[in-house]
Design a protein around this motif. Structure first.
Motif, PDB file in Angstrom:
ATOM      1  N   ASN A   1      68.093  53.192  12.195  1.00  0.00           N
ATOM      2  CA  ASN A   1      67.107  52.484  11.380  1.00  0.00           C
ATOM      3  C   ASN A   1      67.059  50.972  11.607  1.00  0.00           C
ATOM      4  N   ASP A   2      67.643  50.475  12.710  1.00  0.00           N
ATOM      5  CA  ASP A   2      67.445  49.070  13.068  1.00  0.00           C
ATOM      6  C   ASP A   2      65.956  48.815  13.226  1.00  0.00           C
ATOM      7  N   ARG A   3      65.544  47.595  12.927  1.00  0.00           N
ATOM      8  CA  ARG A   3      64.123  47.240  13.018  1.00  0.00           C
ATOM      9  C   ARG A   3      63.952  45.857  13.627  1.00  0.00           C
ATOM     10  N   THR A   4      62.750  45.643  14.144  1.00  0.00           N
ATOM     11  CA  THR A   4      62.348  44.304  14.556  1.00  0.00           C
ATOM     12  C   THR A   4      60.857  44.170  14.278  1.00  0.00           C
ATOM     13  N   GLN A   5      60.411  42.948  14.116  1.00  0.00           N
ATOM     14  CA  GLN A   5      59.009  42.685  13.825  1.00  0.00           C
ATOM     15  C   GLN A   5      58.353  42.049  15.044  1.00  0.00           C
ATOM     16  N   LEU A   6      57.317  42.706  15.572  1.00  0.00           N
ATOM     17  CA  LEU A   6      56.552  42.124  16.668  1.00  0.00           C
ATOM     18  C   LEU A   6      55.486  41.200  16.098  1.00  0.00           C
ATOM     19  N   SER A   7      55.198  40.164  16.838  1.00  0.00           N
ATOM     20  CA  SER A   7      54.178  39.196  16.442  1.00  0.00           C
ATOM     21  C   SER A   7      53.311  38.886  17.655  1.00  0.00           C
ATOM     22  N   ALA A   8      52.008  38.791  17.454  1.00  0.00           N
ATOM     23  CA  ALA A   8      51.074  38.475  18.537  1.00  0.00           C
ATOM     24  C   ALA A   8      50.285  37.223  18.156  1.00  0.00           C
ATOM     25  N   VAL A   9      50.329  36.224  19.029  1.00  0.00           N
ATOM     26  CA  VAL A   9      49.620  34.966  18.790  1.00  0.00           C
ATOM     27  C   VAL A   9      48.663  34.726  19.948  1.00  0.00           C
ATOM     28  N   ALA A  10      47.390  34.523  19.612  1.00  0.00           N
ATOM     29  CA  ALA A  10      46.375  34.207  20.623  1.00  0.00           C
ATOM     30  C   ALA A  10      46.331  32.700  20.806  1.00  0.00           C
ATOM     31  N   HIS A  11      46.298  32.264  22.063  1.00  0.00           N
ATOM     32  CA  HIS A  11      46.165  30.846  22.410  1.00  0.00           C
ATOM     33  C   HIS A  11      44.765  30.649  22.973  1.00  0.00           C
TER      34      HIS A  11
ATOM     35  N   VAL B   1      47.318  37.023  15.555  1.00  0.00           N
ATOM     36  CA  VAL B   1      46.396  38.161  15.662  1.00  0.00           C
ATOM     37  C   VAL B   1      47.143  39.493  15.552  1.00  0.00           C
ATOM     38  N   THR B   2      48.370  39.450  15.038  1.00  0.00           N
ATOM     39  CA  THR B   2      49.175  40.664  14.918  1.00  0.00           C
ATOM     40  C   THR B   2      48.418  41.810  14.232  1.00  0.00           C
ATOM     41  N   PRO B   3      47.696  41.540  13.133  1.00  0.00           N
ATOM     42  CA  PRO B   3      46.990  42.655  12.480  1.00  0.00           C
ATOM     43  C   PRO B   3      45.867  43.261  13.329  1.00  0.00           C
ATOM     44  N   LEU B   4      45.449  42.564  14.375  1.00  0.00           N
ATOM     45  CA  LEU B   4      44.357  43.036  15.220  1.00  0.00           C
ATOM     46  C   LEU B   4      44.834  43.786  16.459  1.00  0.00           C
ATOM     47  N   VAL B   5      46.143  43.742  16.718  1.00  0.00           N
ATOM     48  CA  VAL B   5      46.716  44.304  17.941  1.00  0.00           C
ATOM     49  C   VAL B   5      47.175  45.743  17.697  1.00  0.00           C
ATOM     50  N   THR B   6      47.003  46.582  18.701  1.00  0.00           N
ATOM     51  CA  THR B   6      47.536  47.946  18.662  1.00  0.00           C
ATOM     52  C   THR B   6      48.737  48.001  19.600  1.00  0.00           C
TER      53      THR B   6
ATOM     54  N   SER C   1      59.489  54.112  16.148  1.00  0.00           N
ATOM     55  CA  SER C   1      58.209  54.216  15.447  1.00  0.00           C
ATOM     56  C   SER C   1      57.644  52.806  15.360  1.00  0.00           C
ATOM     57  N   ILE C   2      56.340  52.690  15.481  1.00  0.00           N
ATOM     58  CA  ILE C   2      55.682  51.386  15.421  1.00  0.00           C
ATOM     59  C   ILE C   2      54.622  51.443  14.329  1.00  0.00           C
ATOM     60  N   GLN C   3      54.762  50.561  13.366  1.00  0.00           N
ATOM     61  CA  GLN C   3      53.809  50.478  12.271  1.00  0.00           C
ATOM     62  C   GLN C   3      52.630  49.591  12.675  1.00  0.00           C
ATOM     63  N   PRO C   4      51.474  49.762  12.053  1.00  0.00           N
ATOM     64  CA  PRO C   4      50.320  48.891  12.354  1.00  0.00           C
ATOM     65  C   PRO C   4      50.630  47.406  12.137  1.00  0.00           C
ATOM     66  N   SER C   5      51.600  47.108  11.276  1.00  0.00           N
ATOM     67  CA  SER C   5      51.989  45.719  11.007  1.00  0.00           C
ATOM     68  C   SER C   5      52.787  45.103  12.150  1.00  0.00           C
ATOM     69  N   GLY C   6      53.220  45.938  13.125  1.00  0.00           N
ATOM     70  CA  GLY C   6      54.037  45.456  14.234  1.00  0.00           C
ATOM     71  C   GLY C   6      55.517  45.706  14.047  1.00  0.00           C
TER      72      GLY C   6
ATOM     73  N   LEU D   1      64.498  55.155  16.134  1.00  0.00           N
ATOM     74  CA  LEU D   1      64.614  56.523  15.643  1.00  0.00           C
ATOM     75  C   LEU D   1      65.794  57.242  16.271  1.00  0.00           C
ATOM     76  N   LYS D   2      66.017  57.010  17.583  1.00  0.00           N
ATOM     77  CA  LYS D   2      67.133  57.661  18.269  1.00  0.00           C
ATOM     78  C   LYS D   2      67.482  56.851  19.504  1.00  0.00           C
ATOM     79  N   ASP D   3      68.602  57.210  20.149  1.00  0.00           N
ATOM     80  CA  ASP D   3      69.033  56.513  21.366  1.00  0.00           C
ATOM     81  C   ASP D   3      67.982  56.662  22.448  1.00  0.00           C
ATOM     82  N   GLY D   4      67.847  55.634  23.244  1.00  0.00           N
ATOM     83  CA  GLY D   4      66.937  55.670  24.372  1.00  0.00           C
ATOM     84  C   GLY D   4      66.401  54.298  24.664  1.00  0.00           C
ATOM     85  N   GLU D   5      65.810  54.182  25.815  1.00  0.00           N
ATOM     86  CA  GLU D   5      65.186  52.910  26.219  1.00  0.00           C
ATOM     87  C   GLU D   5      63.686  53.116  26.228  1.00  0.00           C
ATOM     88  N   THR D   6      62.972  52.166  25.671  1.00  0.00           N
ATOM     89  CA  THR D   6      61.535  52.294  25.575  1.00  0.00           C
ATOM     90  C   THR D   6      60.855  50.957  25.833  1.00  0.00           C
ATOM     91  N   VAL D   7      59.602  51.030  26.177  1.00  0.00           N
ATOM     92  CA  VAL D   7      58.774  49.846  26.403  1.00  0.00           C
ATOM     93  C   VAL D   7      57.649  49.877  25.383  1.00  0.00           C
TER      94      VAL D   7
END
Length: 75
Positions: free
Chosen positions: A23-33, A42-47, A57-62, A67-73
């Motif tokens: 259940n570790d988490r991180t928050q992604l953030s997207a900034v348009a220049h 623009v995080t709320p606009l990004v998929t 798992s990725i929430q719409p909020s970023g 969920l389990k061991d593994g490497e992902t992009v």
């Protein structure tokens, strides 16, 4: 008529995160220049998507949650 200023770069942070504990988490953030120097969150606009849907798992909020061991992009 006013011309819209187009974004010239999209910055997504963090660029790398290691989620170890269950259940570790991180928050992604997207900034348009923009060409005029303006920056906008623009995080709320990004998929966000992952190549391993069972590892995180990725929430719409970023929010990304491990969920389990593994490497992902996330793109």
């Amino acid at each position: 008529a006013e011309t819209a200023v187009r974004p010239v770069r999209l910055e997504v942070t963090p660029t790398r995160a290691v989620l170890v504990a269950p259940n570790d988490r991180t928050q992604l953030s997207a900034v348009a220049h923009f060409a005029d120097g303006r920056r906008e969150d623009v995080t709320p606009l990004v998929t966000f998507e992952t190549n391993m849907i069972n590892s995180v798992s990725i929430q719409p909020s970023g929010e990304v949650r491990r969920l389990k061991d593994g490497e992902t992009v996330v793109v």
